[in-house]
Design an enzyme around this catalytic site. Structure first.
Site, PDB file in Angstrom:
ATOM      1  N   HIS A 137      62.164 -34.846 -14.628  1.00 13.25           N
ATOM      2  CA  HIS A 137      61.918 -34.145 -13.358  1.00 13.25           C
ATOM      3  C   HIS A 137      62.374 -34.972 -12.150  1.00 13.25           C
ATOM      4  O   HIS A 137      62.503 -34.437 -11.060  1.00 13.25           O
ATOM      5  CB  HIS A 137      60.424 -33.840 -13.196  1.00 13.25           C
ATOM      6  CG  HIS A 137      59.898 -32.895 -14.220  1.00 13.25           C
ATOM      7  ND1 HIS A 137      60.349 -31.606 -14.356  1.00 13.25           N
ATOM      8  CD2 HIS A 137      58.975 -33.075 -15.203  1.00 13.25           C
ATOM      9  CE1 HIS A 137      59.711 -31.012 -15.355  1.00 13.25           C
ATOM     10  NE2 HIS A 137      58.884 -31.873 -15.885  1.00 13.25           N
ATOM     11  N   ASP A 174      61.556 -30.212 -23.998  1.00 17.16           N
ATOM     12  CA  ASP A 174      60.282 -30.289 -23.280  1.00 17.16           C
ATOM     13  C   ASP A 174      59.945 -28.887 -22.751  1.00 17.16           C
ATOM     14  O   ASP A 174      60.851 -28.085 -22.503  1.00 17.16           O
ATOM     15  CB  ASP A 174      60.460 -31.274 -22.109  1.00 17.16           C
ATOM     16  CG  ASP A 174      59.145 -31.541 -21.383  1.00 17.16           C
ATOM     17  OD1 ASP A 174      58.590 -32.641 -21.549  1.00 17.16           O
ATOM     18  OD2 ASP A 174      58.689 -30.636 -20.653  1.00 17.16           O
ATOM     19  N   HIS A 176      58.804 -28.042 -19.940  1.00 16.88           N
ATOM     20  CA  HIS A 176      59.066 -27.869 -18.500  1.00 16.88           C
ATOM     21  C   HIS A 176      60.573 -27.951 -18.253  1.00 16.88           C
ATOM     22  O   HIS A 176      61.291 -28.644 -18.970  1.00 16.88           O
ATOM     23  CB  HIS A 176      58.389 -28.980 -17.689  1.00 16.88           C
ATOM     24  CG  HIS A 176      56.901 -29.004 -17.821  1.00 16.88           C
ATOM     25  ND1 HIS A 176      56.265 -29.761 -18.775  1.00 16.88           N
ATOM     26  CD2 HIS A 176      55.926 -28.362 -17.132  1.00 16.88           C
ATOM     27  CE1 HIS A 176      54.946 -29.597 -18.654  1.00 16.88           C
ATOM     28  NE2 HIS A 176      54.716 -28.750 -17.681  1.00 16.88           N
ATOM     29  N   ASP A 267      55.389 -31.287 -25.230  1.00 19.31           N
ATOM     30  CA  ASP A 267      54.430 -30.339 -24.648  1.00 19.31           C
ATOM     31  C   ASP A 267      54.853 -28.905 -24.974  1.00 19.31           C
ATOM     32  O   ASP A 267      54.177 -27.953 -24.629  1.00 19.31           O
ATOM     33  CB  ASP A 267      54.298 -30.553 -23.138  1.00 19.31           C
ATOM     34  CG  ASP A 267      55.642 -30.808 -22.445  1.00 19.31           C
ATOM     35  OD1 ASP A 267      55.631 -31.299 -21.305  1.00 19.31           O
ATOM     36  OD2 ASP A 267      56.701 -30.503 -23.058  1.00 19.31           O
TER      37      ASP A 267
END
Ligand SMILES: NCCCNCCCCCS
Ligand SMILES: [Zn+2]
Length: 634
Positions: A137, A174, A176, A267
């Site tokens: 990120h 992931d 996200h 995740d």
């Protein structure tokens, strides 16, 4: 091809931690790293890896991606007190500083680059770096989403600079969207970035319009940014496999990367409070196995997210086990992707049609976004559930998931499947074969005759054929008894050998045997009881051959590029084979095969994801050795 799997871990990266209360960041705990490492040790996986030390990433390496200002701000936090740390952290979305954060983040960068060097130098074939803080990120001038420096983005720039690479694939599984990586490479055609992510029509963090499927890259980078948004939670193994078969893998094989780097967040696995998805740890073994077939196996797996400690640990172990070449655990359960997943898959394919050869014939009907329409209707009259409630349900859910995983993983991991390949060695062939290969002694004629007498006896007129059947059966027996994982036999009549192998396996008690036959298959065993599924890749329509339910013929002519083969295998054969969930796979290559050796080796490699990698390959002479290599490449 190099061998060995690197594991990079340094417990100093566990010192970074949250000093104040913050319900958003409190899931990114040091135990994520230590419990994953402990789990690897408990499965005796650490000792099988090549230990590579971490190091601090240099400022110069960090400046490959980040601004000097960002570096200076991060550096300045080392001497701050808690009050100051809290204040600086508030400048960012979902990030926290600790006095050791800067040091840990430099170790995370350095560990990542150490892995790139170990793989690119040939010291190892592949590897995994357990790092925190994560990276995907973080942006040129900002920390974000628990990330300070973008480890994976720096690794890609580093590999381009130091090794002159021109095609790097980054796969971000992931849950996200790694918007940081997207921003850094969106105009760069040398880095193909693929991310799937929980999106829920832009409702889920980071809630960006540019995370949707129509963000395909900018300028020269168009077509090199792939976003697959999940518009519902609860996505499972079948949705993830479908995303690989119908989006990522055809693109990846066409792109033909020189290096693959995974932003490996877990995740997206079951039990994670952030992802709320249902995919079980063994799916990461399959995803890893698929990516190992690219870039000559040069694969760097870098930890990103993953906030349910048990789910994280099991998924990390599944990943490392596969990197080491162990057989891939069978995926059970529903194999059809859900409607919302199909919509997203269809939409990202339509958005990318202008940029990819394999999508040339794609019918670009953007699916009417059924799930979007229903979502918007629901939103019109919805009552928002408070963040607090979800936190409580998460906690007791965590315990439930732990118990589920205890059971689920026990069935998968025991008994430990063998990892050997069996073959009948002609004199001296042992020099070609890796240490995993076991030579099997021939079966004697009387035994063969009795085995074969039940069927096809009339066909077996020559001794040569009888002998070849004997060697195949000797190998097949070892596989059926699970003494070896897979095996390969040469045969003058692949069709007969395959038919005998199928019949023998069913008689042995196997309920579902898959046969992939390349070339003209003169004999088609009757598959009426569904205990066999035959997929015949043949050059022309066989006269008088009708496709029945369990016997599919795929007319195939390998064209110049041969990349249509990938989308045929990936888009058709694998999905059908995975939904059949065979207990054994028979691969046979007959006369006038319509595939080159590389195509056959890739087919063998990809089908190792099935039946716990139990494969018997029956090959008509010339390709035997190369296929053996790809089999015992496990
Ligand atoms: N409502 C804000 C939620 C922020 N969540 C950040 C998650 C970062 C994951 C890194 S893998
Ligand atoms: Zn994440």
């Amino acid at each position: 091809m190099a061998s060995g799997t690197a594991l990079i871990y340094d417990e100093k990266m566990a010192t970074h931690k949250l000093l104040w209360s913050d319900p958003i960041c409190d899931i990114e705990v040091p135990e994520r790293l230590s419990s994953s490492y402990e789990q690897l040790k408990s499965y005796h996986l650490v000792e099988r890896c090549v230990p590579v030390p971490a190091r601090e990433g240099s400022e110069e390496e960090i400046l490959l991606v980040h601004s000097l200002e960002h570096l200076e701000v991060a550096k300045s936090t080392q001497t701050m007190n808690e009050e100051e740390l809290k204040r600086v952290s508030e400048n960012y979305d979902a990030f926290f500083f600790h006095p050791s954060t800067y040091h840990c983040a430099r170790l995370a960068v350095g560990a990542t680059l150490q892995l790139v060097d170990a793989v690119m130098s040939g010291e190892v074939r592949n590897g995994m770096a357990l790092v925190r803080p994560p990276g995907h990120h973080s942006q040129r001038n900002a920390a974000n989403g628990f990330c300070l420096f973008n480890n994976v983005a720096i690794a890609a720039e580093y590999a381009k600079l130091k090794y002159g690479l021109q095609r790097i694939l980054i796969v971000d599984w992931d849950v996200h969207h790694g918007q940081g990586i997207q921003y850094i490479f969106e105009e760069d055609p040398s880095v193909l970035y693929f991310s799937w992510h929980r999106y829920e029509h832009q409702e889920f963090w980071p809630s960006l319009k540019e995370s949707d499927y129509d963000a395909v890259g900018l300028g020269k980078g168009k077509g090199f940014n792939i976003n697959l948004p999940w518009n519902k939670v609860g996505m499972g193994n079948s949705d993830y496999l479908a995303a690989f078969f119908h989006v990522l893998l055809p693109m990846a094989f066409e792109f033909d990367p020189e290096l693959v780097i995974v932003s490996s967040g877990y995740d997206s696995g079951i039990g994670d409070p952030e992802g709320q998805m249902n995919a079980t740890p063994e799916v990461f073994a399959h995803l890893t196995h698929f990516l190992m077939q690219l870039a000559n196996g040069k694969l760097c797996v870098i930890l990103e997210g993953g906030y349910h400690l048990k789910s994280l640990g099991e998924s990390v172990c599944m990943t490392v086990k596969t990197l080491l070449g162990d057989p891939v655990p069978q995926i059970t359960g529903e194999m059809a992707p859900c409607l919302s997943a199909v919509e997203s898959i269809q939409n990202v394919r339509a958005a990318h049609k202008p940029y990819w050869k394999w999508l040339a014939y794609e019918d670009t009907s953007f699916l009417q976004n059924l799930s979007t329409k229903s979502h918007l209707l629901k939103k019109a009259n919805s009552n928002t559930s408070t963040e607090h409630e979800t936190k409580i349900t998460n906690n007791n859910n965590t315990v439930k998931v732990e118990r589920f995983l205890e059971l689920h993983m026990k069935n998968i991991l025991f008994p430990v499947p063998p990892i050997k390949t069996a073959t009948i060695g002609s004199e001296g062939s042992e020099h070609f074969l890796s240490e995993h290969v076991q030579l099997v002694k021939e079966m004697d004629k009387t035994e063969i005759k009795s085995l074969v007498s039940g069927f096809y006896a009339d066909l077996v007129e020559e001794d040569k054929i009888l002998l070849s059947l004997g060697s195949m059966l000797a190998i097949l027996d070892k596989i059926l008894k699970k003494e070896v994982c897979n095996g390969i036999a040469a045969s003058p009549t692949a069709a007969l050998s395959a038919a005998v192998a199928l019949r023998h396996s069913v008689r042995f008690g196997f309920q579902r045997v898959l046969c992939v036959f390349v070339g003209d298959m003169q004999i088609t065993p009757n598959t009426e009881d569904g205990k066999m599924l035959i997929i015949n890749i043949c050059e022309k329509e066989q006269p008088g051959k009708t496709s029945c339910k369990h016997c599919i013929s795929l007319n195939w002519k390998e064209d110049a590029e041969g990349n249509d083969f990938f989308s045929a295998v990936l888009g058709f054969i694998l999905p059908v084979a995975y939904s059949y969930q065979p207990n054994l796979t028979v691969i046979a290559v007959g006369p006038n095969r319509s595939l080159g050796i590389s195509g056959i080796s890739l087919l063998v490699a990809l089908l190792q994801g099935l039946a716990e990698s139990r494969i018997v390959a029956v090959i008509e002479h010339p390709v035997v050795l190369s296929t053996t290599v790809s089999l015992c490449d496990l």
